[in-house]
Design a protein around this motif. Structure first.
Motif, PDB file in Angstrom:
ATOM      1  N   MET A  69     109.173  16.504  93.372  1.00 24.14           N
ATOM      2  CA  MET A  69     109.941  15.891  92.033  1.00 24.14           C
ATOM      3  C   MET A  69     109.830  16.975  91.043  1.00 24.14           C
ATOM      4  O   MET A  69     108.816  17.512  91.094  1.00 24.14           O
ATOM      5  CB  MET A  69     109.428  14.494  91.601  1.00 24.14           C
ATOM      6  N   TYR A  70     110.827  17.215  90.371  1.00 26.03           N
ATOM      7  CA  TYR A  70     110.886  18.424  89.491  1.00 26.03           C
ATOM      8  C   TYR A  70     111.003  17.957  87.987  1.00 26.03           C
ATOM      9  O   TYR A  70     111.778  16.949  87.884  1.00 26.03           O
ATOM     10  CB  TYR A  70     111.861  19.109  90.153  1.00 26.03           C
ATOM     11  N   PHE A  71     110.476  18.348  86.997  1.00 23.95           N
ATOM     12  CA  PHE A  71     110.650  18.420  85.640  1.00 23.95           C
ATOM     13  C   PHE A  71     110.541  19.710  84.900  1.00 23.95           C
ATOM     14  O   PHE A  71     110.026  20.497  85.406  1.00 23.95           O
ATOM     15  CB  PHE A  71     109.841  17.299  85.283  1.00 23.95           C
ATOM     16  N   THR A 102      97.609  11.343  97.028  1.00 25.49           N
ATOM     17  CA  THR A 102      97.386  12.526  96.141  1.00 25.49           C
ATOM     18  C   THR A 102      98.378  13.081  95.209  1.00 25.49           C
ATOM     19  O   THR A 102      99.328  13.402  96.093  1.00 25.49           O
ATOM     20  CB  THR A 102      96.525  13.428  96.919  1.00 25.49           C
ATOM     21  N   VAL A 103      98.170  13.638  94.081  1.00 25.36           N
ATOM     22  CA  VAL A 103      99.299  14.256  93.147  1.00 25.36           C
ATOM     23  C   VAL A 103      98.964  15.654  92.862  1.00 25.36           C
ATOM     24  O   VAL A 103      97.633  15.814  92.642  1.00 25.36           O
ATOM     25  CB  VAL A 103      99.184  13.416  91.844  1.00 25.36           C
ATOM     26  N   SER A 104      99.934  16.594  93.012  1.00 26.77           N
ATOM     27  CA  SER A 104      99.781  17.820  92.810  1.00 26.77           C
ATOM     28  C   SER A 104     100.975  18.383  91.626  1.00 26.77           C
ATOM     29  O   SER A 104     101.920  17.806  91.833  1.00 26.77           O
ATOM     30  CB  SER A 104      99.870  18.800  94.113  1.00 26.77           C
ATOM     31  N   LEU A 105     100.481  19.333  90.924  1.00 20.78           N
ATOM     32  CA  LEU A 105     101.334  19.844  89.976  1.00 20.78           C
ATOM     33  C   LEU A 105     101.532  21.593  90.310  1.00 20.78           C
ATOM     34  O   LEU A 105     100.296  22.039  90.319  1.00 20.78           O
ATOM     35  CB  LEU A 105     100.961  19.771  88.732  1.00 20.78           C
ATOM     36  N   SER A 136     109.252  25.356  84.248  1.00 24.17           N
ATOM     37  CA  SER A 136     109.553  24.500  85.494  1.00 24.17           C
ATOM     38  C   SER A 136     108.557  24.130  86.388  1.00 24.17           C
ATOM     39  O   SER A 136     107.852  24.786  86.850  1.00 24.17           O
ATOM     40  CB  SER A 136     110.655  25.260  86.230  1.00 24.17           C
ATOM     41  N   ASN A 137     108.457  22.795  86.778  1.00 19.96           N
ATOM     42  CA  ASN A 137     107.272  22.359  87.359  1.00 19.96           C
ATOM     43  C   ASN A 137     107.734  21.484  88.702  1.00 19.96           C
ATOM     44  O   ASN A 137     108.816  20.750  88.655  1.00 19.96           O
ATOM     45  CB  ASN A 137     106.473  21.485  86.246  1.00 19.96           C
ATOM     46  N   LYS A 138     106.949  21.659  89.694  1.00 18.99           N
ATOM     47  CA  LYS A 138     107.280  20.806  90.796  1.00 18.99           C
ATOM     48  C   LYS A 138     105.722  19.877  90.987  1.00 18.99           C
ATOM     49  O   LYS A 138     104.646  20.293  90.917  1.00 18.99           O
ATOM     50  CB  LYS A 138     106.973  21.827  92.161  1.00 18.99           C
ATOM     51  N   LEU A 139     106.358  18.697  91.046  1.00 13.78           N
ATOM     52  CA  LEU A 139     105.361  17.568  91.136  1.00 13.78           C
ATOM     53  C   LEU A 139     105.257  16.848  92.546  1.00 13.78           C
ATOM     54  O   LEU A 139     106.225  16.537  92.896  1.00 13.78           O
ATOM     55  CB  LEU A 139     105.417  16.331  90.241  1.00 13.78           C
ATOM     56  N   THR A 140     104.160  17.028  93.398  1.00 11.19           N
ATOM     57  CA  THR A 140     104.183  16.764  94.762  1.00 11.19           C
ATOM     58  C   THR A 140     103.332  15.469  94.962  1.00 11.19           C
ATOM     59  O   THR A 140     102.093  15.377  94.442  1.00 11.19           O
ATOM     60  CB  THR A 140     103.379  18.042  95.427  1.00 11.19           C
ATOM     61  N   ASP A 168     112.816   4.504  91.575  1.00  3.30           N
ATOM     62  CA  ASP A 168     113.489   5.379  90.707  1.00  3.30           C
ATOM     63  C   ASP A 168     113.282   5.261  89.038  1.00  3.30           C
ATOM     64  O   ASP A 168     113.702   5.960  88.091  1.00  3.30           O
ATOM     65  CB  ASP A 168     114.961   5.066  90.819  1.00  3.30           C
ATOM     66  N   GLY A 169     112.019   4.418  88.834  1.00  6.16           N
ATOM     67  CA  GLY A 169     111.439   4.236  87.550  1.00  6.16           C
ATOM     68  C   GLY A 169     110.328   5.360  87.055  1.00  6.16           C
ATOM     69  O   GLY A 169     109.760   5.229  86.297  1.00  6.16           O
ATOM     70  N   SER A 170     110.260   6.231  88.120  1.00  9.84           N
ATOM     71  CA  SER A 170     109.164   7.290  88.016  1.00  9.84           C
ATOM     72  C   SER A 170     109.458   8.300  86.912  1.00  9.84           C
ATOM     73  O   SER A 170     110.788   8.663  86.769  1.00  9.84           O
ATOM     74  CB  SER A 170     108.635   8.002  89.143  1.00  9.84           C
ATOM     75  N   ASN A 171     108.532   8.650  86.243  1.00  9.23           N
ATOM     76  CA  ASN A 171     108.840   9.604  84.945  1.00  9.23           C
ATOM     77  C   ASN A 171     107.834  10.381  84.677  1.00  9.23           C
ATOM     78  O   ASN A 171     106.690  10.046  84.771  1.00  9.23           O
ATOM     79  CB  ASN A 171     109.795   8.895  83.964  1.00  9.23           C
ATOM     80  N   VAL A 172     107.946  11.222  83.574  1.00  7.62           N
ATOM     81  CA  VAL A 172     106.726  12.099  82.884  1.00  7.62           C
ATOM     82  C   VAL A 172     107.034  11.838  81.305  1.00  7.62           C
ATOM     83  O   VAL A 172     108.334  12.032  81.117  1.00  7.62           O
ATOM     84  CB  VAL A 172     106.666  13.408  83.511  1.00  7.62           C
ATOM     85  N   ASN A 173     106.010  11.649  80.675  1.00  7.22           N
ATOM     86  CA  ASN A 173     106.034  11.404  79.088  1.00  7.22           C
ATOM     87  C   ASN A 173     105.498  12.387  78.806  1.00  7.22           C
ATOM     88  O   ASN A 173     104.261  12.672  78.839  1.00  7.22           O
ATOM     89  CB  ASN A 173     105.800   9.848  78.969  1.00  7.22           C
ATOM     90  N   PHE A 174     106.144  13.086  77.672  1.00  4.34           N
ATOM     91  CA  PHE A 174     105.516  14.206  76.925  1.00  4.34           C
ATOM     92  C   PHE A 174     105.058  13.592  75.427  1.00  4.34           C
ATOM     93  O   PHE A 174     106.278  12.981  74.991  1.00  4.34           O
ATOM     94  CB  PHE A 174     106.425  15.444  76.669  1.00  4.34           C
TER      95      PHE A 174
END
Length: 709
Positions: A69-71, A102-105, A136-140, A168-174
């Motif tokens: 996923m990208y943000f 496992t989550v990677s950034l 630009s970020n790639k979340l794996t 589809d509700g996945s997101n990142v909050n700043f």
């Protein structure tokens, strides 16, 4: 005469010794306050912004799964906290004690967890280390989903029950603080185009209260340039009249108008003598309100300056507070001619881990073109040699359609290639996904496969060769690409009311938000008319007509050609073969219709209309975003005041250019026509042979009769 001497020679107020005592007490209290409580400056309040991932709900199958996923992070954010909200569901049969995620950034792993003991969707809140964050970020997401077991061993046999679904509700909050905008065009542009600025409606485009055709054109060129780079599917920048500017704190306003039409306080920021042979683009900041003034004395220079503003590269490169634009200034956006070749990746793409692994690549075609038969994909790749080559293979998908597979071999592990032709008739659309799936099976299946081996690499030489043709459908499935050519505006003529009101501006914003989203270049032509243009213009342009019968004469002249027509006195829309319309209901609906141009049968025309400007606006709400226009497959849209919307198709032949459609039909069926032609020739030869044989036999029979006589 009586005089009250009580008030004579009396000191007014408090005695001096009392005043001195009070001063001393206050001084002591003040000093105590200073030394006991150090002075602090309150920091600016944190802003928050939630960035939704563009991924739709996705199911990943296999023991070991992976998804990207990208943000993005705005450069003017001072990020204080970043939270990843991961919405997911795992198989009901998954062993919660053995399965893990496992989550990677940006390639760095930072968080692992086991799925919760729930059967439905659940959300995991994860704090992301800020030191891993970039622009630009790639979340794996890497997951190992193992089946339920009665013992402590891994169940490594892959079954359909090994799956992970990402919601589809996945997101990142700043959480962040805004950095102050610098007094440069590039800094203003960064803030003005920022995701949060647009989402919170702090970006605005302002034009004259009564814009000329050149001012309307310039404002829509600027809007189209901004729409091109907006990444969200629900946000747009409004175009407003100067009287509706209503500037608030932290608003970023792009004011584009001739000098004579600028608000007076903005006129003061520009020396009129500097505009004799050029346009000026200048920043002006006051009271936490940020303006970019784009102005000129002539319409041609104003449009030239608008193209400069619509060029993302030029705006990002301009690190000064003012820019002059004259007739010699290069403002056109750069373009890349790929001749149909699209490379899948620019760097080697590594796939790690055993089992079923996938990677995907987005391929975008010019928006005014669609794929034709004959396209092919060429995959160049290499992989590790410690595989079970009896069970390992690679498969290529186009979207969700399997194109083909190939078995992996040890001999070609260092350099392998798979070239496949796409099935005939496969529709790709303006963008599609090339999905590459590796089944990397290990020889040893008795241990966990949660490791970086085996592996595979997709080489940057991998490419997609797409044969395409210009779209030729006069339907909303092809809108707005019929108004686009070579990725820019295709001679668009916009016919509007002479006096535009607030609803008209909102309608134009909707129309050009979507057109700008599809146009990747600012080199095309847009021209506005507030009266019926000449027949030559109507014949050679792609026409958009906006308005009501009362404020746009062209609506009346087009009424016989409309699918949803007006009554004789033009006060309501009447029934037709597709929809029965009650007389009062016909006074409060708006329509958007794609008709064949009565001035050129090889061109289409968009008519957005209603009895009043509010009805016209509600019709435009269905042609503002891609997600809205994708609902309609016909050539007419009806919208009422309750936002109920309906789509209809009237024309039987959907082709814009009928002769072109006939040529394409002939070309697509050329082989069949050749075979039919050969078959007809063979049949004719057989018939001819039979006729000749019969005639010859008749002659022979006739000769024998003569001999007997």
């Amino acid at each position: 005469m009586f005089v009250n001497k009580y008030f004579i020679n009396k000191q007014n107020g408090i005695k001096r010794n009392v005043i001195n005592n009070l001063v001393n007490v206050c001084l002591v209290l003040f000093l105590l306050l200073i030394f006991s409580n150090p002075t602090t400056v309150k920091a600016a309040d944190n802003q928050t912004y939630t960035q939704q991932f563009q991924n739709s709900i996705t199911t990943l199958s296999g023991k070991s799964v992976e998804s990207n996923m990208y943000f993005t992070k705005m450069d003017y954010w001072d990020v204080k906290k970043l939270t990843f909200n991961f919405n997911y569901q795992v198989s009901q049969l998954a062993n919660r004690n053995a399965s893990d995620i496992t989550v990677s950034l940006n390639g760095v792993k930072f968080y692992s967890f086991r799925p919760g003991n729930k059967t439905g969707f659940q959300t995991q809140k994860i704090d992301v280390p800020l030191k891993l964050l970039s622009g630009s970020n790639k979340l794996t997401i890497n997951g190992q989903i193992l089946d339920q077991m009665d013992n402590k061993n891994y169940q490594l046999q892959q079954t359909p029950a090994n799956w992970l679904t990402i919601g589809d509700g996945s997101n990142v909050n700043f959480e962040y603080q805004l950095k102050e905008a610098e007094n440069t065009l590039s800094s203003f542009y960064a803030h003005f185009s920022g995701q949060d600025t647009i989402a919170y409606q702090r970006s605005k485009i302002i034009t004259a209260d009564k814009p000329s055709s050149d001012e309307s054109t310039a404002s829509m060129i600027a809007l189209s340039g901004e729409s091109r780079i907006i990444t969200t599917e629900n946000d747009q920048i409004p175009v407003l009249q100067a009287k509706h500017i209503d500037a608030k704190k932290n608003d970023y306003m792009l004011v584009i108008a001739k000098y004579s039409s600028l608000p007076r306080d903005l006129q003061k920021q520009i020396d009129p003598n500097s505009l004799n042979d050029r346009a000026i683009i200048k920043t002006y900041y006051t009271d936490n309100k940020y303006y970019l003034i784009v102005t000129a004395k002539t319409g041609s220079l104003l449009k030239k300056a608008a193209r400069f503003v619509a060029n993302e590269e030029l705006m990002k490169e301009t690190n000064k507070s003012s820019e002059d634009v004259d007739e010699s200034t290069d403002t056109y956006t750069s373009s890349l001619h790929d001749n149909g070749t699209h490379f899948l990746t620019t760097t080697p793409d590594q796939i790690q881990g055993a089992g079923h692994r996938e990677t995907s690549y987005l391929v975008q075609l010019p928006n005014d073109r669609s794929n034709a038969d004959g396209s092919q994909v060429s995959l160049h790749f290499n992989y590790s040699k410690n595989l079970n080559f009896n069970r390992s293979l690679v498969t290529i998908y186009i979207n969700n359609t399997v194109v083909g597979s190939k078995k992996l071999t040890k001999v070609k592990a260092n350099k392998d290639t798979l070239t496949l032709k796409l099935p005939r008739g496969l529709s790709l659309g303006s963008s599609f996904t090339v999905r590459v799936a590796f089944d990397l099976e290990m020889k040893d299946q008795d241990t966990s496969d949660d490791s970086n081996t085996p592996w595979a690499f997709v080489d940057p030489s991998s490419k997609m060769l797409v044969k395409s043709e210009r779209s030729n459908d006069l339907l909303f499935t092809n809108y707005p690409t019929m108004f686009i050519s070579n990725e820019t505006y295709n001679d668009i003529a916009v016919v509007t009311p002479k006096d535009l009101d607030e609803n008209d501006f909102k309608s134009l914003t909707n129309i050009f938000n979507l057109i700008g989203n599809f146009a990747k270049s600012n080199t095309g032509t847009i021209k506005f008319y507030n009266e019926v243009p000449s027949k030559n213009v109507l014949k050679n342009s792609n026409v958009i007509v906006l308005g009501t019968p009362s404020n746009n004469q062209m609506i009346k002249s087009l009424n016989p050609n409309l699918y949803f027509k007006y009554s004789k006195n033009y006060n309501r829309i009447v029934s037709n073969e597709k929809l029965s319309i009650e007389k009062d209901y016909g006074k409060q609906i708006g329509t958007a219709q794609l008709i064949r141009s009565p001035y050129n049968d090889k061109r289409g025309m968009l008519v957005v209309t209603g009895v009043n400007s509010l009805d016209t606006y509600i019709a435009s709400t269905q042609i503002n975003f891609q997600k809205n226009i994708q609902q309609f497959t016909g050539d007419a849209i009806v919208v009422d005041m309750n936002n109920a919307h309906y789509g209809y198709r009237f024309k039987k032949n959907k082709a814009i250019d009928k002769s072109l459609e006939n040529k394409r039909t002939f070309s697509k069926n050329s082989q069949l026509i050749i075979y039919l032609g050969l078959a007809i020739i063979v049949i004719l030869l057989i018939v001819l042979a039979v006729i000749l044989t019969v005639r010859k036999q008749a002659r022979l029979n006739g000769g024998k009769k003569d001999e007997k006589q």
